[in-house]
Write a protein that holds these residues in place. Structure first.
Motif, PDB file in Angstrom:
ATOM      1  N   VAL A  81      10.539   3.501  -5.882  1.00 47.98           N
ATOM      2  CA  VAL A  81      11.564   2.462  -5.869  1.00 47.98           C
ATOM      3  C   VAL A  81      11.181   1.327  -6.802  1.00 47.98           C
ATOM      4  CG1 VAL A  81      12.680   0.711  -4.454  1.00 47.98           C
ATOM      5  CG2 VAL A  81      12.368   3.011  -3.556  1.00 47.98           C
ATOM      6  N   LEU A  82       9.903   0.943  -6.783  1.00 49.05           N
ATOM      7  CA  LEU A  82       9.445  -0.163  -7.619  1.00 49.05           C
ATOM      8  C   LEU A  82       9.477   0.197  -9.098  1.00 49.05           C
ATOM      9  CD1 LEU A  82       6.502  -1.526  -5.447  1.00 49.05           C
ATOM     10  CD2 LEU A  82       8.861  -2.352  -5.588  1.00 49.05           C
ATOM     11  N   GLU A  83       9.216   1.446  -9.399  1.00 51.91           N
ATOM     12  CA  GLU A  83       9.288   1.893 -10.793  1.00 51.91           C
ATOM     13  C   GLU A  83      10.714   1.752 -11.335  1.00 51.91           C
ATOM     14  OE1 GLU A  83       7.781   5.826 -10.946  1.00 51.91           O
ATOM     15  OE2 GLU A  83       5.677   5.241 -10.659  1.00 51.91           O
ATOM     16  N   GLN A  84      11.701   1.979 -10.480  1.00 49.46           N
ATOM     17  CA  GLN A  84      13.097   1.845 -10.902  1.00 49.46           C
ATOM     18  C   GLN A  84      13.432   0.402 -11.266  1.00 49.46           C
ATOM     19  OE1 GLN A  84      15.449   3.452  -7.703  1.00 49.46           O
ATOM     20  NE2 GLN A  84      14.572   5.505  -7.881  1.00 49.46           N
ATOM     21  N   LYS A  85      12.710  -0.557 -10.662  1.00 52.65           N
ATOM     22  CA  LYS A  85      12.935  -1.975 -10.959  1.00 52.65           C
ATOM     23  C   LYS A  85      11.907  -2.499 -11.962  1.00 52.65           C
ATOM     24  CE  LYS A  85      14.035  -4.676  -7.503  1.00 52.65           C
ATOM     25  NZ  LYS A  85      14.009  -5.393  -6.200  1.00 52.65           N
ATOM     26  N   ASP A  86      11.060  -1.589 -12.470  1.00 48.50           N
ATOM     27  CA  ASP A  86      10.010  -1.974 -13.413  1.00 48.50           C
ATOM     28  C   ASP A  86       9.102  -3.046 -12.817  1.00 48.50           C
ATOM     29  OD1 ASP A  86       8.538  -1.917 -15.766  1.00 48.50           O
ATOM     30  OD2 ASP A  86       9.760  -3.460 -16.742  1.00 48.50           O
ATOM     31  N   VAL A  87       8.680  -2.809 -11.581  1.00 45.76           N
ATOM     32  CA  VAL A  87       7.817  -3.743 -10.866  1.00 45.76           C
ATOM     33  C   VAL A  87       6.386  -3.213 -10.838  1.00 45.76           C
ATOM     34  CG1 VAL A  87       7.308  -4.755  -8.597  1.00 45.76           C
ATOM     35  CG2 VAL A  87       9.657  -4.679  -9.442  1.00 45.76           C
ATOM     36  N   MET A  88       5.433  -4.058 -11.132  1.00 49.75           N
ATOM     37  CA  MET A  88       4.026  -3.689 -11.090  1.00 49.75           C
ATOM     38  C   MET A  88       3.484  -3.938  -9.685  1.00 49.75           C
ATOM     39  SD  MET A  88       0.757  -5.272 -13.173  1.00 49.75           S
ATOM     40  CE  MET A  88       0.755  -6.754 -12.144  1.00 49.75           C
ATOM     41  N   LEU A  89       2.861  -2.915  -9.103  1.00 50.63           N
ATOM     42  CA  LEU A  89       2.262  -3.021  -7.771  1.00 50.63           C
ATOM     43  C   LEU A  89       0.761  -2.831  -7.882  1.00 50.63           C
ATOM     44  CD1 LEU A  89       2.320  -3.055  -4.636  1.00 50.63           C
ATOM     45  CD2 LEU A  89       2.761  -0.585  -4.734  1.00 50.63           C
ATOM     46  N   SER A  90      -0.005  -3.725  -7.262  1.00 48.38           N
ATOM     47  CA  SER A  90      -1.460  -3.593  -7.292  1.00 48.38           C
ATOM     48  C   SER A  90      -2.057  -3.992  -5.948  1.00 48.38           C
ATOM     49  CB  SER A  90      -2.064  -4.455  -8.401  1.00 48.38           C
ATOM     50  OG  SER A  90      -1.797  -5.826  -8.182  1.00 48.38           O
ATOM     51  N   VAL A  91      -3.203  -3.394  -5.631  1.00 45.53           N
ATOM     52  CA  VAL A  91      -3.957  -3.715  -4.419  1.00 45.53           C
ATOM     53  C   VAL A  91      -5.366  -4.093  -4.843  1.00 45.53           C
ATOM     54  CG1 VAL A  91      -4.843  -2.893  -2.207  1.00 45.53           C
ATOM     55  CG2 VAL A  91      -2.592  -2.120  -3.016  1.00 45.53           C
ATOM     56  N   GLU A  92      -5.738  -5.327  -4.558  1.00 48.57           N
ATOM     57  CA  GLU A  92      -7.072  -5.817  -4.890  1.00 48.57           C
ATOM     58  C   GLU A  92      -7.859  -5.985  -3.590  1.00 48.57           C
ATOM     59  OE1 GLU A  92      -6.601  -9.427  -7.079  1.00 48.57           O
ATOM     60  OE2 GLU A  92      -5.145  -8.556  -8.479  1.00 48.57           O
ATOM     61  N   ALA A  93      -8.894  -5.170  -3.419  1.00 52.31           N
ATOM     62  CA  ALA A  93      -9.637  -5.198  -2.167  1.00 52.31           C
ATOM     63  C   ALA A  93     -11.066  -4.736  -2.371  1.00 52.31           C
ATOM     64  CB  ALA A  93      -8.953  -4.312  -1.123  1.00 52.31           C
ATOM     65  N   GLU A  94     -11.964  -5.346  -1.633  1.00 51.17           N
ATOM     66  CA  GLU A  94     -13.349  -4.897  -1.641  1.00 51.17           C
ATOM     67  C   GLU A  94     -13.521  -3.826  -0.578  1.00 51.17           C
ATOM     68  OE1 GLU A  94     -15.989  -7.963   0.513  1.00 51.17           O
ATOM     69  OE2 GLU A  94     -14.331  -9.175  -0.279  1.00 51.17           O
ATOM     70  N   ASP A  95     -14.622  -3.097  -0.647  1.00 46.99           N
ATOM     71  CA  ASP A  95     -14.891  -2.057   0.333  1.00 46.99           C
ATOM     72  C   ASP A  95     -15.461  -2.662   1.621  1.00 46.99           C
ATOM     73  OD1 ASP A  95     -14.125   0.026  -1.390  1.00 46.99           O
ATOM     74  OD2 ASP A  95     -16.098   0.019  -2.359  1.00 46.99           O
ATOM     75  N   GLY A  96     -15.378  -1.890   2.707  1.00 47.45           N
ATOM     76  CA  GLY A  96     -16.008  -2.297   3.961  1.00 47.45           C
ATOM     77  C   GLY A  96     -15.239  -3.328   4.761  1.00 47.45           C
ATOM     78  N   LEU A  97     -13.916  -3.397   4.559  1.00 49.65           N
ATOM     79  CA  LEU A  97     -13.098  -4.346   5.322  1.00 49.65           C
ATOM     80  C   LEU A  97     -12.602  -3.659   6.588  1.00 49.65           C
ATOM     81  CD1 LEU A  97     -11.058  -5.905   2.377  1.00 49.65           C
ATOM     82  CD2 LEU A  97     -13.088  -6.842   3.502  1.00 49.65           C
ATOM     83  N   ILE A  98     -13.355  -3.807   7.668  1.00 52.07           N
ATOM     84  CA  ILE A  98     -13.088  -3.088   8.914  1.00 52.07           C
ATOM     85  C   ILE A  98     -12.593  -4.045   9.994  1.00 52.07           C
ATOM     86  CG2 ILE A  98     -14.035  -1.550  10.663  1.00 52.07           C
ATOM     87  CD1 ILE A  98     -14.041  -0.379   7.840  1.00 52.07           C
ATOM     88  N   VAL A  99     -11.513  -3.674  10.666  1.00 45.05           N
ATOM     89  CA  VAL A  99     -11.042  -4.413  11.835  1.00 45.05           C
ATOM     90  C   VAL A  99     -10.928  -3.445  13.004  1.00 45.05           C
ATOM     91  CG1 VAL A  99      -9.758  -6.111  10.485  1.00 45.05           C
ATOM     92  CG2 VAL A  99      -8.601  -4.035  11.267  1.00 45.05           C
ATOM     93  N   ARG A 100     -10.984  -3.987  14.202  1.00 47.24           N
ATOM     94  CA  ARG A 100     -10.752  -3.167  15.394  1.00 47.24           C
ATOM     95  C   ARG A 100      -9.367  -3.536  15.923  1.00 47.24           C
ATOM     96  NH1 ARG A 100     -13.398   0.269  18.372  1.00 47.24           N
ATOM     97  NH2 ARG A 100     -12.859   0.565  20.562  1.00 47.24           N
ATOM     98  N   ALA A 101      -8.428  -2.620  15.783  1.00 43.92           N
ATOM     99  CA  ALA A 101      -7.033  -2.946  16.089  1.00 43.92           C
ATOM    100  C   ALA A 101      -6.262  -1.678  16.417  1.00 43.92           C
ATOM    101  CB  ALA A 101      -6.405  -3.658  14.894  1.00 43.92           C
ATOM    102  N   ASN A 102      -4.990  -1.869  16.776  1.00 47.05           N
ATOM    103  CA  ASN A 102      -4.087  -0.743  17.010  1.00 47.05           C
ATOM    104  C   ASN A 102      -3.602  -0.247  15.652  1.00 47.05           C
ATOM    105  OD1 ASN A 102      -1.299   0.476  17.360  1.00 47.05           O
ATOM    106  ND2 ASN A 102      -1.929   0.290  19.501  1.00 47.05           N
ATOM    107  N   ARG A 103      -4.033   0.952  15.264  1.00 46.58           N
ATOM    108  CA  ARG A 103      -3.748   1.451  13.922  1.00 46.58           C
ATOM    109  C   ARG A 103      -2.254   1.512  13.637  1.00 46.58           C
ATOM    110  NH1 ARG A 103      -5.783   4.248   9.673  1.00 46.58           N
ATOM    111  NH2 ARG A 103      -7.872   4.225  10.555  1.00 46.58           N
TER     112      ARG A 103
END
Length: 208
Positions: A81-103
């Motif tokens: 869908v984003l490609e149709q709008k020519d939108v750039m999507l990126s995820v910037e994240a470091e490793d080891g980001l752990i939470v205890r939660a309801n998946r």
């Protein structure tokens, strides 16, 4: 130890049970909207979230979650869908980001925020996810460029509130997705807020 766990989780059960019902309603609404626009991949993705929601309405199980992995997987169905709008999507994240939660609920949180960003992002714009950590827990933010001039960020989490009714009528929805997102975060004792900087809207928060 077992009694302590039951006491700890017991306080979450009824709010989360109600929350799952609201999430299910929102998901069904979004499927109807996207079906009408023939956006197949997000429809399939949200339908899978409906099945998940139906299956976990009685489940308050919490587990360790790798947030980088979860976000990267949750945003995949939106690429087409984003490609149709020519939108750039990126995820910037470091490793080891752990939470205890309801998946399932954290997946729903990411889906709601991503769905909102994809609906209101400007053509040829961008959506940027950033994940990190502080002394309280894992932090997250999603920023999207927008063509909306005035955004009342203080009201975005109110149920049924839509910032621009003329634009919202085109994008669809009844303004409940973000209120559900906030309920998910609140149920996990986290925080979430929105702000506007120039032509960019940023949702940021924390999961302990």
């Amino acid at each position: 130890m077992e009694d302590t766990q039951l006491t700890y989780y017991g306080g979450y059960y009824e709010p989360l049970k109600q929350l799952e019902q609201e999430v299910l309603g929102w998901l069904n609404e979004r499927v109807d909207e996207l079906d009408g626009k023939h956006q197949e991949r997000p429809v399939e993705h949200i339908r899978s979230r409906i099945k998940t929601a139906e299956g976990v309405q009685e489940n308050n199980e919490r587990q360790e979650i790798d947030m980088k992995e979860l976000v990267e997987k949750a945003v995949e169905p939106f690429h087409e869908v984003l490609e149709q709008k020519d939108v750039m999507l990126s995820v910037e994240a470091e490793d080891g980001l752990i939470v205890r939660a309801n998946r399932e609920q954290i997946e729903q949180l990411v889906t709601i925020l991503m769905d909102n960003a994809s609906k209101y992002v400007s053509e040829h714009g961008s959506i940027v996810w950033k994940l990190g950590k502080n002394h309280k827990g894992v932090t997250f933010s999603v920023a999207n460029t927008t063509e909306v001039d005035k955004i009342d960020t203080a009201r975005l989490f109110e149920r049924f509130y839509r910032n621009d009714s003329s634009r919202s009528s085109k994008t669809g929805g009844h303004g409940i997705g973000l209120s559900i997102a906030k309920k998910i975060v609140d149920a996990h004792k986290g925080s979430i807020a929105a702000k506007s900087e120039g032509n960019t809207v940023i949702f940021s928060g924390m999961i302990p």
